[in-house]
Design a protein around this motif. Structure first.
Motif, short mmCIF file in Angstrom:
data_model
loop_
_atom_site.label_atom_id
_atom_site.label_comp_id
_atom_site.label_asym_id
_atom_site.label_seq_id
_atom_site.Cartn_x
_atom_site.Cartn_y
_atom_site.Cartn_z
N GLN A 144 -19.43 -2.43 9.47
CA GLN A 144 -19.39 -1.10 10.07
C GLN A 144 -18.68 -1.12 11.44
OE1 GLN A 144 -20.27 1.63 8.45
NE2 GLN A 144 -20.90 0.36 6.70
N ARG A 145 -18.82 -2.17 12.19
CA ARG A 145 -18.31 -2.20 13.57
C ARG A 145 -16.89 -2.76 13.69
NH1 ARG A 145 -23.62 -4.44 16.94
NH2 ARG A 145 -24.95 -2.59 16.62
N GLN A 146 -16.54 -3.71 12.84
CA GLN A 146 -15.28 -4.44 13.05
C GLN A 146 -14.20 -4.14 12.02
OE1 GLN A 146 -14.92 -6.04 15.76
NE2 GLN A 146 -17.06 -6.14 16.41
N VAL A 147 -14.56 -3.63 10.87
CA VAL A 147 -13.59 -3.44 9.78
C VAL A 147 -13.09 -2.02 9.75
CG1 VAL A 147 -13.22 -3.57 7.29
CG2 VAL A 147 -14.66 -5.29 8.43
N GLU A 148 -11.79 -1.87 9.75
CA GLU A 148 -11.15 -0.56 9.63
C GLU A 148 -10.69 -0.37 8.20
OE1 GLU A 148 -8.63 0.84 12.92
OE2 GLU A 148 -8.81 -1.19 13.74
N GLN A 149 -10.79 0.88 7.72
CA GLN A 149 -10.36 1.19 6.37
C GLN A 149 -9.42 2.38 6.37
OE1 GLN A 149 -13.40 0.91 3.16
NE2 GLN A 149 -14.89 0.54 4.80
N SER A 150 -8.53 2.40 5.40
CA SER A 150 -7.58 3.50 5.30
C SER A 150 -7.09 3.61 3.86
CB SER A 150 -6.40 3.28 6.25
OG SER A 150 -5.53 4.39 6.25
N VAL A 151 -6.24 4.57 3.61
CA VAL A 151 -5.63 4.74 2.29
C VAL A 151 -4.13 4.85 2.48
CG1 VAL A 151 -5.46 6.19 0.23
CG2 VAL A 151 -7.67 5.89 1.37
N MET A 152 -3.38 4.07 1.73
CA MET A 152 -1.92 4.16 1.77
C MET A 152 -1.43 4.67 0.41
SD MET A 152 -0.41 0.29 1.30
CE MET A 152 -0.08 -0.22 -0.39
N THR A 153 -0.18 5.07 0.37
CA THR A 153 0.40 5.54 -0.88
C THR A 153 1.18 4.41 -1.52
OG1 THR A 153 0.59 7.79 -0.02
CG2 THR A 153 1.93 7.23 -1.94
N GLY A 154 0.76 4.03 -2.73
CA GLY A 154 1.42 2.97 -3.46
C GLY A 154 2.54 3.51 -4.33
N LYS A 155 3.05 2.68 -5.20
CA LYS A 155 4.15 3.06 -6.08
C LYS A 155 3.77 4.27 -6.93
CE LYS A 155 7.25 1.16 -9.59
NZ LYS A 155 7.57 -0.02 -10.44
N ASP A 156 4.71 5.16 -7.11
CA ASP A 156 4.51 6.38 -7.92
C ASP A 156 3.38 7.26 -7.40
OD1 ASP A 156 6.59 5.60 -9.64
OD2 ASP A 156 5.22 4.46 -10.91
N GLY A 157 3.10 7.16 -6.10
CA GLY A 157 2.12 8.05 -5.49
C GLY A 157 0.67 7.69 -5.70
N VAL A 158 0.38 6.52 -6.27
CA VAL A 158 -1.02 6.11 -6.49
C VAL A 158 -1.65 5.74 -5.14
CG1 VAL A 158 -2.52 4.41 -7.58
CG2 VAL A 158 -0.54 5.31 -8.82
N SER A 159 -2.85 6.26 -4.88
CA SER A 159 -3.54 5.94 -3.63
C SER A 159 -4.10 4.52 -3.69
CB SER A 159 -4.66 6.94 -3.37
OG SER A 159 -5.65 6.86 -4.39
N VAL A 160 -3.92 3.78 -2.60
CA VAL A 160 -4.37 2.39 -2.52
C VAL A 160 -5.26 2.24 -1.29
CG1 VAL A 160 -3.65 -0.01 -2.24
CG2 VAL A 160 -2.30 1.53 -3.69
N HIS A 161 -6.51 1.88 -1.53
CA HIS A 161 -7.49 1.74 -0.45
C HIS A 161 -7.31 0.37 0.21
CE1 HIS A 161 -11.23 3.45 1.31
NE2 HIS A 161 -11.45 2.19 1.63
N VAL A 162 -7.31 0.33 1.54
CA VAL A 162 -7.06 -0.90 2.28
C VAL A 162 -8.08 -1.07 3.39
CG1 VAL A 162 -4.59 -0.73 1.76
CG2 VAL A 162 -5.45 0.15 3.93
N ALA A 163 -8.22 -2.31 3.87
CA ALA A 163 -9.13 -2.60 4.98
C ALA A 163 -8.60 -3.79 5.76
CB ALA A 163 -10.54 -2.88 4.47
N TRP A 164 -9.00 -3.88 7.03
CA TRP A 164 -8.56 -5.01 7.86
C TRP A 164 -9.47 -5.18 9.06
CZ3 TRP A 164 -6.12 -0.28 7.75
CH2 TRP A 164 -6.02 0.40 8.98
N CYS A 165 -9.43 -6.37 9.64
CA CYS A 165 -10.12 -6.65 10.89
C CYS A 165 -9.36 -7.75 11.61
CB CYS A 165 -11.58 -7.05 10.66
SG CYS A 165 -11.82 -8.40 9.49
N VAL A 166 -9.24 -7.60 12.93
CA VAL A 166 -8.45 -8.54 13.73
C VAL A 166 -9.31 -9.02 14.90
CG1 VAL A 166 -6.35 -8.89 15.07
CG2 VAL A 166 -6.33 -7.32 13.10
N PRO A 167 -9.75 -10.29 14.88
CA PRO A 167 -10.57 -10.80 15.98
C PRO A 167 -9.74 -11.07 17.23
CG PRO A 167 -10.07 -12.58 14.47
CD PRO A 167 -9.48 -11.32 13.87
N ASN A 168 -10.40 -11.15 18.36
CA ASN A 168 -9.73 -11.58 19.58
C ASN A 168 -9.27 -13.03 19.41
OD1 ASN A 168 -10.27 -9.12 20.87
ND2 ASN A 168 -12.29 -9.85 21.55
N ASN A 169 -8.10 -13.34 19.94
CA ASN A 169 -7.57 -14.71 19.87
C ASN A 169 -7.43 -15.21 18.43
OD1 ASN A 169 -7.61 -14.89 22.76
ND2 ASN A 169 -9.82 -15.26 22.62
N ALA A 170 -6.96 -14.34 17.54
CA ALA A 170 -6.79 -14.74 16.14
C ALA A 170 -5.79 -15.89 16.02
CB ALA A 170 -6.30 -13.54 15.32
#
Length: 322
Positions: free
Chosen positions: A24-50
């Motif tokens: 809940q605190r560190q992971v961001e989520q979003s939706v991008m548009t994939g091939k032929d307009g299909v929605s693709v759900h994505v997530a990421w997190c980037v620690p300090n000093n990765a």
């Protein structure tokens, strides 16, 4: 290098607090548009000093929600982590009128989405070198991506990669049934239909599972799919199987052209993957190290600690070497 991983006892006690709080605190989520307009759900997190950046390509039926523990462990060890739900599964868009169909028109569509993901979501946030971490079907997608764009990733790890599927039927009969299924769906003017014997989502008890020796990790997986019904996925369609056959044949034929340094894990107790074909293909890679994990089942990232710790230690050692 000394790495820290969640163990089964800690996971059982602290998943709902430690890992869910992290999510809940560190992971961001979003939706991008994939091939032929299909929605693709994505997530990421980037620690300090990765140390560097890893992109996860997951297996069939999986969702990024299933990877919370792995993402937590990678983050705790200073890796920036990015993951997408492949089209047709998880939280991403479906391409047929039945949301439980295991469907894709071509594995090239998965590759297109993965490259779009790295271009639009990962690249602006990347720290250090870009690496790839794959499981099962995600390993086939990863191999095809390495063929398509050899310079995209500096290194890749493929766990139980789907270079061959262990068939319940003789190959000649399976191929015949795939083509019969494709013809039947065309006759019905349907884009897809379950392959013979495949059904909507079924939850098997731990005692019948052949995915992991870890009861706590398996039960967390099933609990997640019971609670998040939209990520449930049924069996494969004839169309998915045909696309998979085309993809696996191409990977085998072109394996020597995969030049990215690669670490490949083969689970010796795998009942999903055709290990003979998988290992044959792996040995044809231009620059690959093959590691067989004795007795382990298919799900190496959610296996019991004795298997998982070894796989993750070798993975992080490999991905973080200069």
């Amino acid at each position: 290098m000394s790495w820290t991983f969640t163990d089964e006892a800690t996971l059982e006690r602290g998943f709902s607090t430690t890992i869910e709080t992290f999510w809940q605190r560190q992971v961001e989520q979003s939706v991008m548009t994939g091939k032929d307009g299909v929605s693709v759900h994505v997530a990421w997190c980037v620690p300090n000093n990765a140390r560097n950046t890893v992109v996860i390509s997951s297996g069939r039926i999986e969702s990024l929600l299933k990877y919370k523990e792995l993402i937590f462990d990678l983050y705790q060890n200073q890796l920036a982590v990015f993951i997408l739900d492949h089209r047709g599964q998880g939280l991403s868009g479906r391409m047929t009128d039945d949301p439980q169909h295991g469907f894709v028109a071509s594995f090239d569509d998965y590759v297109d989405d993965l490259l779009t993901f790295t271009d639009t979501i990962v690249a602006p946030r990347q720290v250090g070198q870009l690496t790839l971490l794959c499981h099962s079907m995600g390993g086939a997608i990863g191999a095809l991506t390495l063929l398509r764009d050899p310079s995209r990733f500096s290194k890749a790890v493929l766990a139980s990669p789907m270079f061959g599927i262990r068939p319940a039927l003789p190959p000649w009969l399976a191929n015949s049934l795939v083509h019969t299924g494709l013809a039947w769906n065309r006759l019905r003017k349907k884009r897809s239909g379950y392959f013979f014997g495949q059904t909507p989502y079924v939850a098997f008890p731990y005692t019948l599972n052949k995915l992991t020796h870890s009861k706590v990790r398996y039960e967390l997986f099933r609990q997640l799919y019971d609670e998040e019904r939209q990520i449930q996925l049924g069996g494969v369609t004839s169309e998915w199987l045909h696309a998979a056959q085309v993809a696996m044949n191409r990977i085998e034929a072109c394996a020597p052209q995969i030049t990215t340094p690669t670490l490949i894990f083969s689970a010796d107790g795998d009942s999903i993957i055709d290990n003979d074909r998988q290992r044959r293909v792996a040995r044809r890679f231009a620059d690959a190290q093959l590691e067989v994990i004795p007795e382990a089942y298919h799900e190496l990232f959610t296996e019991a600690d004795q298997y998982r710790d070894k796989v993750l230690t070798q993975t992080l050692d490999f991905l973080t070497q200069p």
